[in-house]
Enzyme design. Structure first.
Site, short mmCIF file in Angstrom:
data_model
loop_
_atom_site.label_atom_id
_atom_site.label_comp_id
_atom_site.label_asym_id
_atom_site.label_seq_id
_atom_site.Cartn_x
_atom_site.Cartn_y
_atom_site.Cartn_z
N HIS A 110 41.60 36.19 44.05
CA HIS A 110 41.46 37.22 45.08
C HIS A 110 39.99 37.55 45.25
O HIS A 110 39.24 37.56 44.29
CB HIS A 110 42.22 38.50 44.64
CG HIS A 110 42.50 39.43 45.76
ND1 HIS A 110 41.58 40.33 46.24
CD2 HIS A 110 43.60 39.58 46.53
CE1 HIS A 110 42.10 41.02 47.23
NE2 HIS A 110 43.33 40.57 47.43
N ASP A 164 50.89 37.61 46.41
CA ASP A 164 51.74 36.56 46.99
C ASP A 164 52.46 35.72 45.96
O ASP A 164 53.29 34.88 46.33
CB ASP A 164 50.89 35.66 47.89
CG ASP A 164 50.40 36.42 49.11
OD1 ASP A 164 49.18 36.50 49.32
OD2 ASP A 164 51.26 36.96 49.83
C1 SDX Z 1 45.94 37.94 50.23
O1 SDX Z 1 41.70 40.27 50.99
C2 SDX Z 1 42.86 40.82 50.68
O2 SDX Z 1 42.97 41.97 50.31
C3 SDX Z 1 44.04 39.87 50.91
C4 SDX Z 1 45.40 40.37 50.45
C5 SDX Z 1 45.87 41.55 51.27
O3 SDX Z 1 46.72 42.31 50.78
O4 SDX Z 1 45.46 41.65 52.46
O5 SDX Z 1 45.35 40.76 49.08
C6 SDX Z 1 46.45 39.29 50.62
O6 SDX Z 1 45.45 37.24 51.09
C7 SDX Z 1 45.98 37.52 48.78
C8 SDX Z 1 45.33 36.12 48.53
C9 SDX Z 1 46.37 35.05 48.89
N1 SDX Z 1 45.72 33.71 48.87
C10 SDX Z 1 46.02 32.81 47.91
O7 SDX Z 1 46.75 33.05 46.93
C11 SDX Z 1 45.40 31.43 48.14
C12 SDX Z 1 44.78 30.91 46.83
N2 SDX Z 1 43.61 31.76 46.52
C13 SDX Z 1 42.31 31.25 46.96
O8 SDX Z 1 42.32 30.53 48.17
C14 SDX Z 1 41.22 32.31 46.79
O9 SDX Z 1 41.36 32.84 45.53
C15 SDX Z 1 41.10 33.43 47.80
C16 SDX Z 1 41.01 32.94 49.20
C17 SDX Z 1 42.24 34.37 47.67
C18 SDX Z 1 39.80 34.20 47.48
O10 SDX Z 1 38.78 33.33 47.72
P1 SDX Z 1 37.23 33.78 47.51
O11 SDX Z 1 37.12 35.20 47.15
O12 SDX Z 1 36.44 33.29 48.67
O13 SDX Z 1 36.87 33.02 46.21
P2 SDX Z 1 36.31 31.55 46.17
O14 SDX Z 1 37.10 30.68 47.10
O15 SDX Z 1 34.83 31.62 46.35
O16 SDX Z 1 36.69 31.15 44.69
C19 SDX Z 1 35.83 31.48 43.61
C20 SDX Z 1 35.98 30.31 42.65
C21 SDX Z 1 35.78 28.96 43.33
O17 SDX Z 1 35.29 28.05 42.34
P3 SDX Z 1 33.67 27.77 42.34
O18 SDX Z 1 33.34 27.21 43.73
O19 SDX Z 1 33.02 29.09 42.05
O20 SDX Z 1 33.51 26.74 41.23
O21 SDX Z 1 37.32 30.28 42.14
C22 SDX Z 1 37.97 29.08 42.56
C23 SDX Z 1 37.17 28.51 43.70
O22 SDX Z 1 37.28 27.10 43.76
N3 SDX Z 1 39.30 29.46 42.99
C24 SDX Z 1 40.42 28.80 42.71
C25 SDX Z 1 41.46 29.56 43.29
N4 SDX Z 1 40.93 30.63 43.89
C26 SDX Z 1 39.61 30.58 43.72
N5 SDX Z 1 40.63 27.66 42.05
C27 SDX Z 1 41.94 27.27 41.95
N6 SDX Z 1 43.00 27.93 42.47
C28 SDX Z 1 42.78 29.09 43.14
N7 SDX Z 1 43.80 29.76 43.66
#
Ligand code: SDX
Length: 433
Positions: free
Chosen positions: A309, A367
């Site tokens: 998140h 989720d």
């Molecule tokens: C919702 O914003 C809100 O409040 C949203 C929400 C709401 O109520 O409105 O809470 C609802 O959207 C919840 C999130 C649902 N999405 C998912 O579950 C999809 C999987 N999660 C990721 O796509 C991700 O964690 C996000 C999109 C939720 C957050 O992405 P960020 O904040 O942009 O973080 P990032 O992509 O920069 O990740 C940081 C690091 C990265 O690695 P590095 O590049 O630093 O090496 O963490 C890794 C990412 O690759 N990473 C993951 C991961 N999520 C982040 N690696 C593996 N699996 C994951 N799920």
């Protein structure tokens, strides 16, 4: 002399300095006011994804990502989920206070009496293929509300804004249920004014004209709690979309349709559908290690859906309540060993012991468990994000109202760092290589 309430910015290219005011909220991080930065320095700030940017002032929802705190108007999500109900949370978000008994009854009466759709709107569904994704239908039909309700489009009129807000909150379950019925080839079921909000939705989803249908009160209560948990969440992507659309003066129905479109993405509200698809793809506990490895592999686009998140660097408090609700629903339905729940819990256990997820503070989010509950309720996977949109509509309209009423509100118009071609002369076709 710099004030204690400012940051001093120095341009090392020419030694110039500026004091940028620091604004404090009632709690949470302060902000550095950069509204005059471009005029003073001829530079923009640069923050794609808005990881360090506050887009607005708000009194609606507070999140502390490190502590896993979520509050609506000061009330914790844990207390609201257990002690309140969705109609009361809607009132709280819209008006800032928990309603008195009379206020609550009046509010529920008004919402209930807006649940029917204009009969002609029901023909809109027939323009879609029966196998259309229901989120496509939601985008289209909700946007089309602005073609019907001309008496609530003047955003400068508080009465218009209130009526449009009530209409949106009230009609979303009807539109959502119709989208499901349309996909099943079943007739639409009209809402019943003697049913509660969540109960009415489940009734419209599963009743048929052929026999009486009674909604299971435990499932209605579970659905009501799920709606509370999804109601609002500060300046997430879809809420920011609604605010940006609204900042141009667009009508509320168009703004909420824009929010639905943004929520659809798998990185946002579409994740609940993606979690179920992921669990079904993983299939068994034996395959968990392979998918954990893929999630950690930079060269593999696979991500553990339902994990991570932008704000929560701790357990999403909503996920904890949903995990508990999941057990309650499965128990009520007599579902003993739900394999997907077993798989989800083992996946969570393994991930939370893995240094990759621990170091990056990737925890289950809202989720991760919701889809398992919806599936147990007989809701098709493609409808999961529709239910998220149904719940989030109150947050979107509350944030939209707050934006419209904000005297400092301007049209949102970000700038950019341009790295394209600088000026060059036109080359006639016959002279090109
Ligand atoms: C919702 O914003 C809100 O409040 C949203 C929400 C709401 O109520 O409105 O809470 C609802 O959207 C919840 C999130 C649902 N999405 C998912 O579950 C999809 C999987 N999660 C990721 O796509 C991700 O964690 C996000 C999109 C939720 C957050 O992405 P960020 O904040 O942009 O973080 P990032 O992509 O920069 O990740 C940081 C690091 C990265 O690695 P590095 O590049 O630093 O090496 O963490 C890794 C990412 O690759 N990473 C993951 C991961 N999520 C982040 N690696 C593996 N699996 C994951 N799920």
């Amino acid at each position: 002399m710099s004030s204690k309430k400012s940051f001093t910015l120095t341009d090392n290219r020419n030694g110039k300095s500026w004091d940028l005011p620091v604004l404090d909220g009632s709690t949470g991080p302060s902000v550095i006011d950069v509204r005059k930065l471009y005029a003073d320095t001829d530079c923009f700030t640069y923050d794609p994804g808005f990881t360090s940017t506050g887009s607005c002032e708000s009194k609606l929802t507070f999140i502390d990502g490190d502590k896993g705190i979520l509050r609506h108007r000061g009330y914790s999500i844990e207390e609201l989920a257990v002690q309140s109900d969705f109609m009361e949370v809607c009132y709280l978000l819209l008006y800032g206070e928990l309603p008195t008994s009379e206020q609550k009854s009046t509010f529920e009466y008004k919402i209930t009496n807006h649940t029917m759709l204009h009969e002609q709107l029901n023909t809109f569904f027939k323009g879609f293929r029966r196998d259309s994704h229901p989120m496509a239908i939601m985008c289209g039909v909700v946007g089309a509300l602005s073609a019907f309700y001309h008496d609530s489009l003047d955003i400068s009129d508080p009465w218009h804004r209130m009526v449009a807000s009530y209409r949106l909150i009230a009609k979303m379950p009807t539109i959502a249920a119709n989208a499901y019925k349309y996909s099943q080839g079943q007739p639409f079921i009209y809402p019943k004014n003697d049913l509660g909000y969540a109960e009415n939705f489940l009734y419209m989803m599963y009743a048929t004209p052929c026999e009486e249908y009674k909604v299971n009160p435990v499932l209605a209560r579970a659905m009501d709690r799920i709606l509370i948990l999804h109601a609002d969440h500060e300046q997430n992507a879809s809420t920011s979309t609604v605010r940006l659309a609204g900042s141009s003066g667009a009508n509320p129905f168009a703004c909420i349709a824009a929010g639905i479109a943004s929520l659809w993405g798998p990185a946002h509200g579409g994740a609940n559908e993606a979690v179920l698809n992921m669990l079904e793809t993983i299939g068994s506990k034996d395959n968990i290690a392979e998918y954990i490895a893929r999630a950690k592999d930079k060269n593999d686009p696979f991500r553990l859906m339902g994990f991570g998140h932008r704000v929560y660097k701790n357990y999403d408090p909503r996920a904890k309540v949903l995990q508990q609700t999941c057990h309650e629903v499965l128990d009520e339905l007599g579902i003993k060993d739900e394999p997907l729940l077993e798989l989800a819990m083992e996946l969570e256990r393994i991930a939370l012991e893995d240094p990759y997820f621990v170091d990056k503070k990737l925890f289950p989010n809202v989720d991760f468990y919701s889809g398992i509950i919806f599936r147990a309720m007989g809701i098709p996977t493609s409808m999961f994000t529709v239910l998220f949109a149904m719940a989030r509509t109150v947050g979107w309209v509350a944030q939209w109202n707050e934006m419209v009423e904000d005297p400092s509100q301007k049209i949102g118009r970000p700038r950019q760092l341009y790295t394209g071609e600088v000026e060059r002369p036109y080359v006639k076709l016959h002279k090109r290589g």
